[in-house]
Design a protein around this motif. Sequence first.
Motif, PDB file in Angstrom:
ATOM      1  N   ALA A  20       0.824  -1.209   0.000  1.00 49.31           N
ATOM      2  CA  ALA A  20       0.000   0.000   0.000  1.00 49.31           C
ATOM      3  C   ALA A  20       0.858   1.259   0.000  1.00 49.31           C
ATOM      4  O   ALA A  20       0.591   2.232  -0.736  1.00 49.31           O
ATOM      5  N   LEU A  21       1.903   1.255   0.825  1.00 44.77           N
ATOM      6  CA  LEU A  21       2.818   2.413   0.837  1.00 44.77           C
ATOM      7  C   LEU A  21       3.530   2.569  -0.507  1.00 44.77           C
ATOM      8  O   LEU A  21       3.720   3.694  -0.997  1.00 44.77           O
ATOM      9  N   GLY A  22       3.931   1.434  -1.094  1.00 44.33           N
ATOM     10  CA  GLY A  22       4.610   1.494  -2.390  1.00 44.33           C
ATOM     11  C   GLY A  22       3.703   2.025  -3.487  1.00 44.33           C
ATOM     12  O   GLY A  22       4.118   2.848  -4.328  1.00 44.33           O
ATOM     13  N   LEU A  23       2.445   1.552  -3.501  1.00 41.65           N
ATOM     14  CA  LEU A  23       1.495   2.049  -4.504  1.00 41.65           C
ATOM     15  C   LEU A  23       1.190   3.532  -4.287  1.00 41.65           C
ATOM     16  O   LEU A  23       1.065   4.301  -5.253  1.00 41.65           O
ATOM     17  N   ALA A  65       6.142  12.462  -0.915  1.00 48.69           N
ATOM     18  CA  ALA A  65       6.889  11.317  -1.444  1.00 48.69           C
ATOM     19  C   ALA A  65       8.015  10.916  -0.500  1.00 48.69           C
ATOM     20  O   ALA A  65       8.237   9.713  -0.246  1.00 48.69           O
ATOM     21  N   VAL A  66       8.730  11.890   0.043  1.00 52.24           N
ATOM     22  CA  VAL A  66       9.819  11.577   0.991  1.00 52.24           C
ATOM     23  C   VAL A  66       9.241  10.953   2.258  1.00 52.24           C
ATOM     24  O   VAL A  66       9.810   9.996   2.831  1.00 52.24           O
ATOM     25  N   GLY A  67       8.080  11.455   2.717  1.00 52.88           N
ATOM     26  CA  GLY A  67       7.455  10.873   3.903  1.00 52.88           C
ATOM     27  C   GLY A  67       7.028   9.435   3.660  1.00 52.88           C
ATOM     28  O   GLY A  67       7.231   8.558   4.530  1.00 52.88           O
ATOM     29  N   LEU A  68       6.426   9.145   2.498  1.00 52.60           N
ATOM     30  CA  LEU A  68       6.032   7.763   2.192  1.00 52.60           C
ATOM     31  C   LEU A  68       7.248   6.858   2.067  1.00 52.60           C
ATOM     32  O   LEU A  68       7.207   5.686   2.493  1.00 52.60           O
ATOM     33  N   ALA A 108       8.392   6.139   5.513  1.00 48.03           N
ATOM     34  CA  ALA A 108       7.482   5.193   6.169  1.00 48.03           C
ATOM     35  C   ALA A 108       7.691   3.783   5.651  1.00 48.03           C
ATOM     36  O   ALA A 108       7.665   2.816   6.424  1.00 48.03           O
ATOM     37  N   LEU A 109       7.917   3.662   4.321  1.00 41.79           N
ATOM     38  CA  LEU A 109       8.165   2.336   3.753  1.00 41.79           C
ATOM     39  C   LEU A 109       9.450   1.740   4.304  1.00 41.79           C
ATOM     40  O   LEU A 109       9.511   0.526   4.598  1.00 41.79           O
ATOM     41  N   ALA A 110      10.475   2.589   4.461  1.00 43.68           N
ATOM     42  CA  ALA A 110      11.728   2.090   5.048  1.00 43.68           C
ATOM     43  C   ALA A 110      11.552   1.800   6.536  1.00 43.68           C
ATOM     44  O   ALA A 110      12.173   0.871   7.078  1.00 43.68           O
ATOM     45  N   GLY A 111      10.684   2.582   7.231  1.00 42.43           N
ATOM     46  CA  GLY A 111      10.502   2.393   8.669  1.00 42.43           C
ATOM     47  C   GLY A 111       9.829   1.084   9.013  1.00 42.43           C
ATOM     48  O   GLY A 111      10.100   0.498  10.075  1.00 42.43           O
ATOM     49  N   GLY A 153      18.168  12.830   5.936  1.00 43.90           N
ATOM     50  CA  GLY A 153      17.707  12.978   7.324  1.00 43.90           C
ATOM     51  C   GLY A 153      16.400  12.242   7.573  1.00 43.90           C
ATOM     52  O   GLY A 153      16.217  11.610   8.631  1.00 43.90           O
ATOM     53  N   ALA A 154      15.465  12.315   6.608  1.00 40.52           N
ATOM     54  CA  ALA A 154      14.185  11.635   6.786  1.00 40.52           C
ATOM     55  C   ALA A 154      14.381  10.129   6.858  1.00 40.52           C
ATOM     56  O   ALA A 154      13.752   9.443   7.694  1.00 40.52           O
ATOM     57  N   LEU A 155      15.250   9.565   6.026  1.00 41.55           N
ATOM     58  CA  LEU A 155      15.489   8.116   6.052  1.00 41.55           C
ATOM     59  C   LEU A 155      16.260   7.709   7.301  1.00 41.55           C
ATOM     60  O   LEU A 155      16.051   6.596   7.830  1.00 41.55           O
ATOM     61  N   ALA A 156      17.150   8.608   7.762  1.00 40.45           N
ATOM     62  CA  ALA A 156      17.889   8.302   8.995  1.00 40.45           C
ATOM     63  C   ALA A 156      16.925   8.254  10.179  1.00 40.45           C
ATOM     64  O   ALA A 156      17.030   7.379  11.059  1.00 40.45           O
ATOM     65  N   VAL A 157      15.953   9.152  10.218  1.00 44.53           N
ATOM     66  CA  VAL A 157      14.955   9.145  11.288  1.00 44.53           C
ATOM     67  C   VAL A 157      14.106   7.876  11.214  1.00 44.53           C
ATOM     68  O   VAL A 157      13.676   7.317  12.240  1.00 44.53           O
TER      69      VAL A 157
END
Length: 443
Positions: free
Chosen positions: A55-58, A103-106, A109-112, A158-162
Amino acid sequence: MRVRGWRRSWQERSKMERIDLYSRFTISCIPWLFALAWQGAPFHQDIRHEPLPLALGLALLVVSLAQCLLSNRNLHASYAHYLGLSAFPGRRLPAPVVLLAVAVGLLAALAGVDGVQGSGLLLMTLNAPVALVITRVLLVPVRRFLVESLCLTALITGALAVAGVRGGVLAGVVPCSLFSCVLVLISVRPSAWSMSVMWQAEQTRGIQARLAVAEERLRFGRDMHDVLGRNLAVIALKSELAVELAQRGRPEAVDQMVEVQRIARASQQEVRDVVRGYREADLSTELAGAQGVLSAAGIECTVTGDSGEQLPAPVQSALGWVVREAATNVLRHGDPRHCLIRVGVTADAVALQVENDGATPSGTAPPPASDGPGSGLAGLRERLAALDGSLEAGPAKGGLFRLTATIPLAAVPAARRGPLAPSPVATVVPGVMARPGSGLVEE
């Protein structure tokens, strides 16, 4: 020839428009290709096939496609801004920025949720900034774009590090983000620059064509002035003489009107020649014509020196126009009784001198026949300047007015020149002396 030239110009402009359309279409396709390739490829094996990661990927793919739509929508305005045609509307920037943040937030989230492997995450990182920077690269200078790219890379990292991304994957996010920005910079910016240069060259050709037309109009106006100025002055003079003779009951009035008719017909032919672009002033012919016209006006005219027949054609033409204009000025200005035309030829230069008495009391040069550019003495200077020649006109000692035209012969082919021989002095019309501006006086 005009139709052919217009068709060629239309074909060149059509070719330019096709190139411009191809360039814009190519740039418009870039975000779509990257979105489908870099954003869609991880679905095959890098994204974990579970409801939340899928769902996050789509959602991320849909946001990327929306970024592509906005990028295409803003491309025309950003191109116009880069070419200096219009300013980019500021209200169009917030939407792409918001979509990039989403897009950066999704992606974070997908990485999280550990929903994507490292290689798939890096591919998605490559695609994240592309749509926005395609628009931005045409709006700001290169240095500022590089600074903004570094800030964007820091934001994504920074977003991916968080979100919990660590190690080599996090280290790979930095070059991937920068690579996307630099790739857009070296592909989109040079393309837009090339198109701007091509359109400027097209505009330059249009300006050159308009300048050529304006120059031809000036040349035509100057030639018409030079052709008609003297003849109209003679027609006016002879008409005045005919009126005076007719009032006195003299039969010579008929002869004067016949001469007016002849000059008018000759002027018609000269105008036709000028319109066709074939007329060139011949020095020997102009010398004889000036001598005859001035003598007919009651001004004693003497021509001495070289006949100029052995001079190169461009030099003869330029000096012929000088003789014509000088004779016109002698007829129109002052109160002359004598006029001397002298042609001197040496190995290095040719000099033409026209000298007459009866200069204006102010001691100033007679004004040209027209105040417009390319007329009178100004027109003669233009003709002589094309041959590196010069023109001097002004009062001389003894109440004389002297006009001197000099043309160097170094830039023209050498020609055989005969010995200097004075021309015979023209005869003066007996009985009547005509002086322009002072009426007719019988001797």
